[in-house]
Design a protein around this motif. Structure first.
Motif, PDB file in Angstrom:
ATOM      1  N   ARG A  27      26.484  -0.881  88.251  1.00  0.00           N
ATOM      2  CA  ARG A  27      25.247  -0.121  88.091  1.00  0.00           C
ATOM      3  C   ARG A  27      24.427  -0.716  86.958  1.00  0.00           C
ATOM      4  NH1 ARG A  27      25.878   5.955  87.375  1.00  0.00           N
ATOM      5  NH2 ARG A  27      23.733   5.936  88.143  1.00  0.00           N
ATOM      6  N   ILE A  78      34.008   2.857  76.837  1.00  0.00           N
ATOM      7  CA  ILE A  78      34.076   3.912  77.849  1.00  0.00           C
ATOM      8  C   ILE A  78      35.495   4.450  77.946  1.00  0.00           C
ATOM      9  CG2 ILE A  78      32.131   2.996  79.146  1.00  0.00           C
ATOM     10  CD1 ILE A  78      35.101   2.483  81.034  1.00  0.00           C
ATOM     11  N   SER A  93      31.502   3.427  85.740  1.00  0.00           N
ATOM     12  CA  SER A  93      30.261   3.269  86.497  1.00  0.00           C
ATOM     13  C   SER A  93      29.050   3.871  85.805  1.00  0.00           C
ATOM     14  CB  SER A  93      30.413   3.907  87.876  1.00  0.00           C
ATOM     15  OG  SER A  93      31.399   3.243  88.629  1.00  0.00           O
ATOM     16  N   TYR A  94      29.228   4.275  84.572  1.00  0.00           N
ATOM     17  CA  TYR A  94      28.116   4.874  83.849  1.00  0.00           C
ATOM     18  C   TYR A  94      27.400   3.833  82.987  1.00  0.00           C
ATOM     19  CZ  TYR A  94      29.822   9.478  85.145  1.00  0.00           C
ATOM     20  OH  TYR A  94      30.208  10.579  85.849  1.00  0.00           O
ATOM     21  N   TYR A  95      26.110   4.083  82.763  1.00  0.00           N
ATOM     22  CA  TYR A  95      25.359   3.292  81.800  1.00  0.00           C
ATOM     23  C   TYR A  95      24.649   4.277  80.874  1.00  0.00           C
ATOM     24  CZ  TYR A  95      21.657   4.393  85.138  1.00  0.00           C
ATOM     25  OH  TYR A  95      20.806   5.046  85.994  1.00  0.00           O
ATOM     26  N   TRP A  96      24.222   3.773  79.744  1.00  0.00           N
ATOM     27  CA  TRP A  96      23.549   4.607  78.758  1.00  0.00           C
ATOM     28  C   TRP A  96      22.255   3.922  78.327  1.00  0.00           C
ATOM     29  CZ3 TRP A  96      28.707   4.447  79.445  1.00  0.00           C
ATOM     30  CH2 TRP A  96      29.384   5.673  79.488  1.00  0.00           C
ATOM     31  N   GLY A 132      34.687   6.471  83.208  1.00  0.00           N
ATOM     32  CA  GLY A 132      33.312   6.129  82.858  1.00  0.00           C
ATOM     33  C   GLY A 132      32.882   4.722  83.228  1.00  0.00           C
ATOM     34  N   SER A 179      26.730  -0.949  83.575  1.00  0.00           N
ATOM     35  CA  SER A 179      27.985  -0.231  83.449  1.00  0.00           C
ATOM     36  C   SER A 179      29.131  -1.196  83.144  1.00  0.00           C
ATOM     37  CB  SER A 179      28.277   0.539  84.736  1.00  0.00           C
ATOM     38  OG  SER A 179      28.384  -0.357  85.842  1.00  0.00           O
TER      39      SER A 179
END
Length: 129
Positions: free
Chosen positions: A57, A101, A107-110, A105, A52
């Motif tokens: 994360r 991001i 703390s998000y991963y893709w 966003g 992230s």
């Protein structure tokens, strides 16, 4: 816009280690989620690891879990992939990728290849048996 340059690839014996680096330039690195992908000869590009934007994360493909570690240093605009216990099947060109991001966003991963608009040129990793 962000530019990505990978380094650290090379030839290593099975069981050995390598650390890949991906240096980013351009817009604020801390606002990008990052990922590592790889493509073996004759195969499609596959997800390896993601982190992230805030670095809190991470996520790994099952094939590398427990052997690879993704990390980032936002002060150095760099993301790393530490690869231990390398296997011949890890041989591939490794790419880093970035996704801008927005909002909350951080703390998000893709994990999807199509979710990353920015890519480096790749670095070759070859693991001999």
């Amino acid at each position: 816009q962000v530019q990505l340059v990978e380094s650290g690839g090379g030839l290593v014996q099975a069981g050995g280690s390598l650390r890949l680096s991906c240096a980013a330039s351009g817009r604020t690195f801390s606002l990008y989620a990052m990922g590592w992908f790889r493509q073996a000869l004759g195969k499609g590009r596959e997800f390896v690891a993601a982190i992230s934007a805030n670095g809190k994360r991470t996520y790994y493909a099952d094939s590398v879990k427990g052997r690879f570690t993704i990390s980032r240093d936002n002060a150095k605009n760099t993301v790393y992939l530490q690869m231990n216990s390398l296997k011949p099947e890890d041989t591939a060109v490794y790419y880093c990728a970035a996704r801008w991001i927005t909002g909350s966003g951080g703390s998000y991963y893709w994990t999807g290849e199509n979710e990353y608009p920015y890519w480096g040129q790749g670095t070759q990793v070859t693991v001999s048996s």
